[in-house]
Write an enzyme that holds these catalytic residues in place. Structure first.
Site, mmCIF file in Angstrom:
data_model
loop_
_atom_site.group_PDB
_atom_site.id
_atom_site.type_symbol
_atom_site.label_atom_id
_atom_site.label_comp_id
_atom_site.label_asym_id
_atom_site.label_seq_id
_atom_site.Cartn_x
_atom_site.Cartn_y
_atom_site.Cartn_z
ATOM 1 C CG ASP A 71 35.000 -13.852 29.596
ATOM 2 O OD1 ASP A 71 34.336 -14.620 30.315
ATOM 3 O OD2 ASP A 71 35.044 -12.608 29.772
ATOM 4 C CG HIS A 88 31.001 -14.511 34.566
ATOM 5 N ND1 HIS A 88 31.484 -14.212 33.321
ATOM 6 C CD2 HIS A 88 31.139 -15.856 34.709
ATOM 7 C CE1 HIS A 88 31.886 -15.326 32.734
ATOM 8 N NE2 HIS A 88 31.686 -16.335 33.547
ATOM 9 C CB ILE A 102 39.117 -9.478 37.738
ATOM 10 C CG1 ILE A 102 38.546 -9.937 39.088
ATOM 11 C CG2 ILE A 102 39.616 -8.038 37.846
ATOM 12 C CD1 ILE A 102 39.554 -10.351 40.079
ATOM 13 C CG ASP A 161 26.915 -16.542 28.387
ATOM 14 O OD1 ASP A 161 25.896 -17.108 28.853
ATOM 15 O OD2 ASP A 161 27.177 -15.341 28.580
ATOM 16 C CD GLU A 200 26.465 -16.385 32.759
ATOM 17 O OE1 GLU A 200 27.665 -16.219 32.463
ATOM 18 O OE2 GLU A 200 25.646 -15.464 32.853
ATOM 19 C CB SER A 218 35.582 -5.681 38.903
ATOM 20 O OG SER A 218 36.499 -6.183 37.952
#
Ligand code: G3H
Ligand code: 13P
Ligand code: ZN
Length: 309
Positions: A82, A211, A255, A104, A134, A214
């Site tokens: 991640d 991204h 999440i 990223d 991203e 949550s």
């Protein structure tokens, strides 16, 4: 049963408007809770490891725990890096046996983001590993409240199409209004669905990633606060918005915060109710159960991924 890439998971999800949950892992109890939920729901699963997680647990522990979870449950798992910030960490994870990495480059100018993403794609693909990149910047709670701020930070659809074409990346994280952490919106939650639809129209075969997805489930925030926590005004992405996003190319939903809240709420409650206990298994066990319950709920009722394995 094995470590797998996300290619097949995303190809299926793209066709049927559901999304695969990508959950951040940092220790054994978190891994067990998530994987047992995916096993129960017969769902595809991505476990993701941040640079912070690698630093906290040490890389070998996390990789071996994930392998143990596969042995224990028979669930195929995609092991993903991640927010890899440069080529070196992506290469390390490819070499360590990860099946997916994120580069990223979103903080870099467009052309530089293309350059470093391409470099990672070349190395990863040569080793059978898939790559997420991203484009656009995830808003902070105070950002992107007006149209010009949105245009400056959110993903530009035409750029997304050019980026995917030039880099050969396998999936793309987009900025449409979500942000990391427990404080995502000051007022009413807002996601730019017009923009998401436009991106999906221009690159319909590219799996999109959300991204900062949550929900910041109110029951866990309330439980944290009831048992001595101090998390005022926390607010996440409503569940119906996640469901909506899955209709427009979003195949991967990230999440972490919801895991942190579920775990912390249970531990806080246990500590307050059992001040004389000091056996970690007594509070980590219920915390693991809370994670399992929360993840199963998401897979079934929000992501629509039950029985999609
Ligand atoms: O995107 C961030 C994830 O929640 C990981 O957080 O860097 O604190 O491990 P972390
Ligand atoms: P949350 O903070 O909303 O859980 O997002 C996690 C994430 O995007 C990890 O990459
Ligand atoms: Zn993220």
């Amino acid at each position: 049963m094995a470590l797998v890439t996300s290619s097949e998971m995303f190809a299926k999800a793209l066709k049927s408007d559901y999304a695969v949950g990508a959950f951040n892992v940092n220790n054994m109890e978190i891994i067990q809770g998530i994987v047992e939920a995916a096993q129960q729901e017969n769902a595809p699963l991505i476990l993701q490891v941040s640079a912070g997680a690698r630093k906290y647990a040490k890389p070998a522990y996390l990789t071996k725990l994930v392998e143990a979870a596969i042995l224990d449950t028979g669930v195929d798992i995609c092991l993903h890096l991640d927010h890899g910030e440069d080529f070196d960490i992506c290469k390390k994870c490819v070499d360590d046996g990860f099946t997916s990495v994120m580069i990223d480059g979103s903080k870099h100018p467009f052309e530089e983001n293309i350059r470093i993403t391409k470099e990672v794609v070349e190395y990863a693909h040569a080793h059978g590993v898939v790559v997420e990149a991203e484009l656009g910047k995830l808003a902070g709670v105070e950002d992107a409240v007006n149209v010009s701020a949105r245009d400056a930070t959110f993903t530009v659809p035409e750029e997304a199409a050019e980026f995917v074409q030039k880099t050969g990346v396998d999936s793309l994280a987009v900025a449409i209004g979500t942000s990391h952490g427990a404080y995502k919106f000051k007022g009413d939650p807002y996601l730019d669905f017009d923009r998401l639809r436009e991106i999906n129209k221009l690159i319909p075969d590219t799996p999109l990633v959300l991204h900062g997805a949550s929900t910041v489930l109110p029951e866990f925030v309330a439980k944290c606060n009831e048992y001595g926590g101090d998390i005022p005004g926390a607010q996440g992405v409503p569940e119906e918005m996640i469901r909506e996003a899955a209709k427009y190319g979003v195949c991967k939903v990230n999440i972490d915060t919801d895991l942190r809240l579920a775990m912390t709420a249970e531990i806080r409650k246990y500590m307050v109710e059992h001040p004389a206990d000091f056996d970690p298994r007594k509070y980590l066990g219920p915390a693991r159960d809370a994670i399992k319950g929360m993840v199963a709920h998401k897979i079934k009722n929000v992501l629509g991924a039950s029985n999609k394995r």
